[in-house]
Design an enzyme around this catalytic site. Structure first.
Site, PDB file in Angstrom:
ATOM      1  N   GLU A 204       0.943  -0.909  -0.025  1.00  0.00           N
ATOM      2  CA  GLU A 204       0.033   0.124   0.180  1.00  0.00           C
ATOM      3  C   GLU A 204       0.918   1.248  -0.133  1.00  0.00           C
ATOM      4  O   GLU A 204       0.823   2.518   0.334  1.00  0.00           O
ATOM      5  CB  GLU A 204      -1.116  -0.159   0.961  1.00  0.00           C
ATOM      6  CG  GLU A 204      -1.591  -1.471   1.339  1.00  0.00           C
ATOM      7  CD  GLU A 204      -2.429  -1.963   0.190  1.00  0.00           C
ATOM      8  OE1 GLU A 204      -3.042  -1.313  -0.105  1.00  0.00           O
ATOM      9  OE2 GLU A 204      -2.755  -2.895   0.668  1.00  0.00           O
ATOM     10  N   ASP A 343      -1.435  -0.841 -10.562  1.00  0.00           N
ATOM     11  CA  ASP A 343      -1.343  -2.235 -10.517  1.00  0.00           C
ATOM     12  C   ASP A 343      -0.694  -3.359 -11.342  1.00  0.00           C
ATOM     13  O   ASP A 343      -1.645  -2.275 -12.986  1.00  0.00           O
ATOM     14  CB  ASP A 343      -2.635  -2.020  -9.627  1.00  0.00           C
ATOM     15  CG  ASP A 343      -3.351  -2.133  -8.104  1.00  0.00           C
ATOM     16  OD1 ASP A 343      -1.942  -1.600  -7.106  1.00  0.00           O
ATOM     17  OD2 ASP A 343      -4.216  -1.726  -7.908  1.00  0.00           O
TER      18      ASP A 343
END
Length: 521
Positions: A204, A343
């Site tokens: 994260e 991502d």
């Protein structure tokens, strides 16, 4: 860096793509709508096409194309025999569904994209794609993802980033377990790929002051943060505090050009619509058509229309990178470094045309005089500025910790604290009495604990994305930890061994995890 020779005037600086590949542990934990299907969709739509793109470009003698983060939990699933068999079955089933669509004679839904003629055209293309993936999987992937990825690492096509086991939100994790997860994660990558990563994608992008010391002690030389962690000044990597560890920041101006909370290329009308299904076949035969067009009115997917949009968006991105490099280099008075980070699953899973776009961009950037390289290249070339004090931060909403520590997930924070305390105290006592022998029961306690504290569960709850599944998974692994620990602590050793073996059949990832390497209290 890339060996591509350009006839265009060179642009100052360096550009880097960083891709973060992560899914939670999904094997043996449900299939649909959340579970193994998520893994197989991402594997088929993103991981296979990405490898295809990289191998194609490598065959053209292109190197140092991008920095690829592979979390240990994804690497474990790409190597797991159960997952490999499941993936093979999934692709074969996809082929059957595509064949059904290719021969469809009756309408299967209200959408124009599900009309027989449109669905047959779509099914024929989908069938050819499924055939190609089935052949690629059987040829390249049947013995796991590690050999496939190692070839790209060995050939200097990519730089590998690692990460801690099970992707915990590190700032909220007990330092002992945080250190253990990181070191074991780096070792896991070393065993799989014969390369121990020098850099990591911190889960994260989360950071707490002092973590740089842990990174340095574990041999980590660089890591990613989000742009706001560097107050938007991402033109150079920055050593953190008084450590040698360098933080690289995601350039939001460039990254959001592709994918942002409100706009970006994937939402273009010509691209395949992610959310619209043909329910008879499970395929996605529609294009976006328009932002406010309901699913039942979506137009059929048109690959030629999509190809034209890709060409436009490639040119737009190259121009964006060029302008950003020029402006940032002028601002800091020296060649700048621009990083676009995403991502991995965006490319193919969420955005069907993403791999095609990426392949074309990786050709177009050097042709436009833009130097492409990895984070390791940036370090070697000196794209490093003055030391910086980083604030507590992440790449989540608000760029702070609220997604993983806010009131909405306060129960999970308490659960994690309780489970970690139970696990560490139980394992410490067991190891003290083990006379140095490996204890598979202690190993499984730590394995289940790490799965409990995965950052995925609070993220899914905070974002209301399969929140019930996320809570179920967190509490399931917490129950496993407690159950084994209670049996062991009460002296029921054989029962604890049976419980550990039973849970290991579902959660047997990270086979080299060894509780004896847990730092002392």
């Amino acid at each position: 860096m890339t060996s591509e020779q350009s006839t265009a005037e060179p642009v100052p600086g360096l550009f880097t793509f960083v891709l973060h590949t992560h899914l939670p542990w999904l094997a043996h934990h449900g299939r649909w709508p959340v579970g193994e299907e998520w893994l197989y969709q991402s594997w088929s739509a993103a991981y296979l096409p990405l490898v295809r793109v990289l191998r194609t470009l490598a065959a053209e003698n292109r190197q140092h194309l991008l920095t690829l983060g592979i979390t240990p939990v994804v690497a474990a699933q790409l190597d797991d025999p159960y997952c490999l068999q499941g993936m093979h079955h999934w692709v074969a089933n996809w082929r059957l569904r595509a064949r059904e669509a290719a021969t469809m004679r009756t309408p299967t839904g209200p959408s124009p994209a599900s009309a027989p003629e449109a669905l047959r055209r779509f099914g024929s293309r989908e069938l050819a794609e499924a055939d190609r993936e089935l052949a690629e999987f059987e040829t390249l992937w049947r013995h796991g993802g590690s050999p496939v990825l190692r070839e790209l690492i060995d050939g200097d096509v990519i730089e590998l980033l690692g990460g801690p086991l099970a992707h915990p939100f590190q700032p909220l994790l007990t330092p002992r377990l945080r250190d253990f997860a990181l070191r074991e994660g780096l070792a896991d990558a070393g065993q799989r790929f014969a390369h121990q990563p020098a850099g990591i994608w911190a889960p994260e992008c989360a950071y707490a002051p002092g973590m740089e010391s842990d990174y340095a002690a574990a041999g980590v030389g660089h890591f990613m943060v989000d742009g706001p962690s560097l107050h938007g000044d991402t033109a150079l990597g920055r050593p953190v505090a008084d450590s040698p560890v360098v933080a690289f920041g995601r350039d939001l101006t460039v990254s959001y050009r592709v994918w942002s909370p409100r706009s970006g290329y994937p939402g273009h009308a010509a691209y395949r619509d992610f959310h619209t299904y043909d329910h008879a076949t499970g395929l996605k035969p529609a294009r976006v058509t328009g932002r406010n067009v309901p699913s039942e009115e979506k137009a059929p997917y048109d690959p030629e229309r999509a190809a034209a949009a890709i060409e436009v968006h490639v040119a737009d991105f190259v121009a964006t990178v060029r302008d950003r490099l020029l402006s940032e280099s002028a601002r800091i008075g020296r060649p700048a470094h621009v990083i676009a980070a995403f991502d991995t699953e965006l490319f193919g899973h969420w955005w069907y045309e993403g791999p095609q776009w990426l392949e074309q961009v990786l050709r177009a950037l050097p042709a436009a005089g833009i130097q492409v390289g990895t984070l390791a290249d940036a370090l070697a070339a000196g794209y490093v500025g003055q030391p910086v004090e980083l604030p507590p931060s992440s790449w989540g909403s608000g760029k702070d910790w609220q997604v993983w520590s806010g009131e909405q997930v306060a129960d999970l924070v308490r659960l994690n604290t309780e489970v970690v305390d139970t696990a560490l105290s139980t394992v410490d006592k067991a190891l003290a009495n083990s006379q140095g022998s490996r204890m598979v029961v202690a190993d499984q306690i730590l394995r289940e604990t790490l799965l409990t504290v995965s950052s995925d569960w609070p993220f899914m709850v905070s974002k209301d994305s399969a929140a019930d599944y996320a809570r179920y998974r967190a509490h399931l692994h917490a129950h496993a930890t407690r159950e084994i620990a209670d049996a062991l602590a009460s002296g029921r050793t054989e029962h604890a061994e049976r419980l550990a073996a039973g849970w290991n059949r579902a959660d047997g990832l990270f086979g080299a995890l060894d509780a004896r390497r847990l730092p002392s209290p």
